[in-house]
Design a protein around this motif. Structure first.
Motif, PDB file in Angstrom:
ATOM      1  N   LEU A  10      83.121  31.042 -39.574  1.00 46.62           N
ATOM      2  CA  LEU A  10      83.044  31.501 -40.958  1.00 46.62           C
ATOM      3  C   LEU A  10      82.171  30.583 -41.805  1.00 46.62           C
ATOM      4  N   VAL A  11      82.328  29.273 -41.634  1.00 47.97           N
ATOM      5  CA  VAL A  11      81.572  28.307 -42.432  1.00 47.97           C
ATOM      6  C   VAL A  11      80.081  28.367 -42.109  1.00 47.97           C
ATOM      7  N   SER A  12      79.757  28.524 -40.832  1.00 47.17           N
ATOM      8  CA  SER A  12      78.365  28.381 -40.410  1.00 47.17           C
ATOM      9  C   SER A  12      77.589  29.693 -40.371  1.00 47.17           C
ATOM     10  N   LYS A  13      78.271  30.832 -40.149  1.00 50.09           N
ATOM     11  CA  LYS A  13      77.531  32.062 -39.873  1.00 50.09           C
ATOM     12  C   LYS A  13      78.043  33.284 -40.625  1.00 50.09           C
ATOM     13  N   LEU A  14      79.327  33.538 -40.575  1.00 51.67           N
ATOM     14  CA  LEU A  14      79.830  34.821 -41.066  1.00 51.67           C
ATOM     15  C   LEU A  14      79.971  34.879 -42.581  1.00 51.67           C
ATOM     16  N   ALA A  15      80.381  33.772 -43.199  1.00 57.92           N
ATOM     17  CA  ALA A  15      80.631  33.809 -44.645  1.00 57.92           C
ATOM     18  C   ALA A  15      80.387  32.456 -45.307  1.00 57.92           C
ATOM     19  N   PRO A  16      79.198  31.866 -45.139  1.00 57.17           N
ATOM     20  CA  PRO A  16      78.954  30.545 -45.727  1.00 57.17           C
ATOM     21  C   PRO A  16      78.972  30.557 -47.255  1.00 57.17           C
ATOM     22  N   HIS A  17      78.824  31.736 -47.877  1.00 49.31           N
ATOM     23  CA  HIS A  17      78.883  31.823 -49.339  1.00 49.31           C
ATOM     24  C   HIS A  17      80.320  31.836 -49.856  1.00 49.31           C
ATOM     25  N   LEU A  18      81.273  32.080 -48.967  1.00 51.46           N
ATOM     26  CA  LEU A  18      82.671  32.202 -49.374  1.00 51.46           C
ATOM     27  C   LEU A  18      83.573  31.115 -48.792  1.00 51.46           C
ATOM     28  N   VAL A  19      83.220  30.567 -47.649  1.00 48.43           N
ATOM     29  CA  VAL A  19      84.061  29.596 -46.944  1.00 48.43           C
ATOM     30  C   VAL A  19      83.302  28.266 -46.871  1.00 48.43           C
ATOM     31  N   ARG A  20      83.878  27.231 -47.474  1.00 47.14           N
ATOM     32  CA  ARG A  20      83.173  25.952 -47.593  1.00 47.14           C
ATOM     33  C   ARG A  20      84.044  24.801 -47.095  1.00 47.14           C
ATOM     34  N   PRO A  21      83.423  23.810 -46.464  1.00 43.94           N
ATOM     35  CA  PRO A  21      84.190  22.646 -46.014  1.00 43.94           C
ATOM     36  C   PRO A  21      84.836  21.919 -47.193  1.00 43.94           C
ATOM     37  N   VAL A  22      86.007  21.368 -46.957  1.00 43.92           N
ATOM     38  CA  VAL A  22      86.700  20.580 -47.975  1.00 43.92           C
ATOM     39  C   VAL A  22      87.414  19.437 -47.261  1.00 43.92           C
ATOM     40  N   SER A  23      87.394  18.264 -47.871  1.00 47.63           N
ATOM     41  CA  SER A  23      88.031  17.102 -47.245  1.00 47.63           C
ATOM     42  C   SER A  23      89.493  17.002 -47.670  1.00 47.63           C
ATOM     43  N   PHE A  24      90.307  16.452 -46.762  1.00 49.11           N
ATOM     44  CA  PHE A  24      91.714  16.184 -47.041  1.00 49.11           C
ATOM     45  C   PHE A  24      92.048  14.774 -46.588  1.00 49.11           C
ATOM     46  N   MET A  25      92.857  14.129 -47.383  1.00 48.21           N
ATOM     47  CA  MET A  25      93.298  12.789 -47.051  1.00 48.21           C
ATOM     48  C   MET A  25      94.788  12.816 -46.735  1.00 48.21           C
ATOM     49  N   TYR A  26      95.149  12.177 -45.640  1.00 48.80           N
ATOM     50  CA  TYR A  26      96.542  12.093 -45.217  1.00 48.80           C
ATOM     51  C   TYR A  26      96.989  10.643 -45.434  1.00 48.80           C
ATOM     52  N   PRO A  27      97.741  10.364 -46.512  1.00 52.56           N
ATOM     53  CA  PRO A  27      98.171   8.983 -46.765  1.00 52.56           C
ATOM     54  C   PRO A  27      99.139   8.505 -45.682  1.00 52.56           C
ATOM     55  N   LEU A  28      99.024   7.224 -45.347  1.00 55.25           N
ATOM     56  CA  LEU A  28      99.887   6.611 -44.333  1.00 55.25           C
ATOM     57  C   LEU A  28     100.802   5.587 -45.002  1.00 55.25           C
ATOM     58  N   TYR A  29     102.062   5.594 -44.606  1.00 47.52           N
ATOM     59  CA  TYR A  29     103.023   4.676 -45.196  1.00 47.52           C
ATOM     60  C   TYR A  29     103.734   3.822 -44.147  1.00 47.52           C
ATOM     61  N   LYS A  30     103.461   4.096 -42.869  1.00 44.65           N
ATOM     62  CA  LYS A  30     104.020   3.295 -41.784  1.00 44.65           C
ATOM     63  C   LYS A  30     102.876   2.950 -40.853  1.00 44.65           C
ATOM     64  N   LYS A  31     102.208   1.829 -41.141  1.00 40.83           N
ATOM     65  CA  LYS A  31     100.963   1.491 -40.462  1.00 40.83           C
ATOM     66  C   LYS A  31     101.116   1.453 -38.949  1.00 40.83           C
ATOM     67  N   VAL A  32     102.143   0.829 -38.466  1.00 41.20           N
ATOM     68  CA  VAL A  32     102.284   0.626 -37.026  1.00 41.20           C
ATOM     69  C   VAL A  32     102.561   1.940 -36.303  1.00 41.20           C
ATOM     70  N   VAL A  33     103.354   2.801 -36.924  1.00 38.71           N
ATOM     71  CA  VAL A  33     103.771   4.035 -36.267  1.00 38.71           C
ATOM     72  C   VAL A  33     102.850   5.195 -36.593  1.00 38.71           C
TER      73      VAL A  33
END
Length: 571
Positions: free
Chosen positions: A94-117
């Motif tokens: 969808l992003v690259s061929k079928l609907a690049p005008h409608l579907v766009r990459p977006v970044s997400f951040m996953y916060p970490l609170y237990k570094k070791v695990v």
């Protein structure tokens, strides 16, 4: 093939005549993303196709989602590798061929609170997530961030206990506009698309052994007529069980409804340059960037109420706020929430609806069933995998019948078929400045239209050229043009004000008054095109105000004098 797949509401009478007079190869019941996808899949195989939708295109689940096109990172924990793999491939297509005008990459951040695990655990999941996507990818690989790096991208996070973060990419979409574009692409391949048409019964052959079409009621006039088809395909989402009951059949599955609620807050309420995803006790919570806003959600709870209008509750809003505030330095409050919306997921219950599993544990994979010759149905799945769902249900529907002697129906080609507005986009985007000069509008206006219509933006601009008044903004502080209202009627089948304010534009969730202040203007533009009397305009405005009140009761909105002002103009 038609030139542009126009769905002109002014030509509804001709569409109804075609439905009543012609015999179709495939009749699709349901105008959400799966139904629109099924209509496109069948029409692009050269079949004669009709689609009927009881309300508006995308009026149910397909306009009330998280507006993400994603692999479903959390499904890796459920070992649902097949679903994640398929969803990632569909996202990239969808992003690259079928609907690049409608579907766009977006970044997400996953916060970490237990570094070791957490870091090795989440990191391993993202490595697998990236690996499933393959080497040819339109989005970047994931990255590890320190606590300082996380706070740089999201100063809104509380530094307490923050051990770092993971940054990864998915994609987002205006779900209603994407569904509409799929339906229009089907119409461009000669599918007949009809809205406000309810299937009130299924037709049977003389011996009762085969489904041969559907009895349909026009919700605008009350007229009832039959639509004949060689195969009927049910893509009715949470209404699927009801359609099966119309046919007097027991399908091999039942649909269990899961309610998902989202809130909308201003972008300034959460200081971050990236989306975020948080783990909650029950599921996950997304902060999804949406223009000048954040969409925050979602919930996942059983629902047994009204399928048409699932209601958010005080508890839903408080749950989302509490989950978000666990990680924010400045807590979100009820005063920050400008809108709330609820949708229903049509989950396939393997226990035939006995409620033994919580909805968070039910599979998001889809199921296709053929309970009778001439009848195929589908439920489950994800918005992201709609194209695969459509392919599978059409394969089931047409199995065993060919269009030509000795020939079978061709296979699906939708993986090679860009949606309307995608072809030529790469050449049109650099010409935004020239288009702005040619049509006498700002470059920002052209870029806004390109992001919503792709290369079809010139059709909206042609309306502006014909009537310069349509170049005016529809609502102060929002990018929508008055021309987009006219376009919604003449190209996008909009019959009522809520079609425009809830789905063709998103003022219902993007403006503090849910679009009430522009109701009179929308009624005037639509009324000129559709021949509405003053009484009809006032009725349309009142209808919209009632919908807003019902949807937004949980926020106890105070919209001031706007409702009465809107009605006064209509009179």
């Amino acid at each position: 093939m038609t030139s542009n797949g126009a769905l002109d509401a002014r030509e509804r009478g001709a569409m109804l005549s075609r439905l009543a007079a012609e015999r179709f190869d495939v009749l699709v019941i349901g105008g959400g993303i799966t139904g629109a996808g099924a209509a496109l899949d069948a029409a692009s195989r050269g079949l004669r196709v009709a689609l009927v939708e009881a309300r508006d295109l995308a009026s149910g689940t397909s306009s009330r989602s998280s507006k993400l096109i994603h692999g479903g990172l959390r499904y890796l924990e459920q070992f649902d590798f097949k679903l994640v793999y398929e969803a990632l491939r569909e996202r990239d297509l969808l992003v690259s061929k079928l609907a690049p005008h409608l579907v766009r990459p977006v970044s997400f951040m996953y916060p970490l609170y237990k570094k070791v695990v957490e870091r090795p655990y989440v990191g391993a999941g993202l490595v697998l997530y990236d690996a499933m996507e393959g080497t040819r990818r339109p989005v970047p690989h994931h990255r590890h961030l320190t606590a300082r790096g996380a706070l740089k991208r999201a100063p809104a996070l509380s530094p307490d206990r923050l051990a770092g973060a993971m940054l990864y990419y998915d994609a987002q979409v205006d779900d209603a506009r994407h569904t509409l574009t799929v339906a229009r692409t089907a119409a461009a391949h000669r599918a007949v698309i009809g809205t406000r048409l309810s299937a009130v019964g299924l037709l049977r052959s003389a011996d009762g052994e085969r489904v041969t079409g559907a009895r349909v009621r026009d919700e605008e006039t009350g007229r009832v007529f039959d639509v004949s088809a060689q195969a009927v395909v049910v893509c009715a989402g949470v209404w699927t069980d009801l359609v099966h009951e119309l046919a007097g059949v027991r399908a091999g599955y039942r649909v269990r409804m899961s309610k998902g609620v989202h809130i909308v807050v201003p972008r300034a309420a959460v200081d971050a340059s990236t989306g975020m995803i948080l783990r909650t006790e029950k599921s996950v919570l997304f902060f999804i960037p949406w223009g000048e806003y954040w969409i925050v959600g979602t919930t996942d709870t059983d629902w047994s109420g009204d399928r048409a209008e699932p209601a958010a509750t005080e508890e839903d809003v408080e749950y989302i706020l509490a989950a978000a505030n666990r990680v924010l330095a400045r807590p979100l409050t009820r005063a920050d929430v400008i809108a709330v919306y609820a949708g229903l997921r049509p989950l396939v219950d393997p226990n035939l609806g006995n409620g033994s599993k919580p909805t968070t544990k039910l599979s998001r994979e889809h199921v296709v069933d053929v309970p009778l010759p001439g009848l195929a149905s589908i439920a489950g799945g994800k918005f992201t995998t709609y194209r695969l769902m459509a392919r599978d249900v059409i394969d089931a529907a047409v199995a065993g019948f060919g269009r030509d002697p000795g020939g079978e129906v061709p296979g699906s080609v939708t993986d090679q078929l860009p949606l309307l507005g995608a072809d030529g986009l790469a050449a049109v985007q650099p010409a935004a400045g020239r288009l702005a000069e040619d049509y006498g509008v700002s470059r920002a206006t052209v870029e806004h239209l390109l992001s919503r219509y792709g290369t079809l933006a010139v059709e909206v601009l042609d309306l502006v050229r014909a009537d310069p008044r349509l170049a005016l903004p529809l609502a102060g502080g929002h990018p929508y043009l008055r021309a987009e209202v006219a376009y919604a009627v003449t190209r996008e089948s909009a019959l009522h004000m809520e079609d425009v304010l809830m789905r063709r534009t998103r003022l219902f969730i993007e403006s503090a008054d849910a679009g009430i202040s522009v109701a009179a203007d929308v009624a005037a533009i639509m009324g000129r095109l559709l021949g509405w009397s003053r009484r009809r305009r006032a009725a349309e405005i009142r209808r919209y105000l009632d919908l807003v009140e019902a949807e937004q009761t949980v926020l106890a909105m105070d919209s001031g004098p706007a409702p009465e002002a809107a009605l006064a103009v209509a009179r």
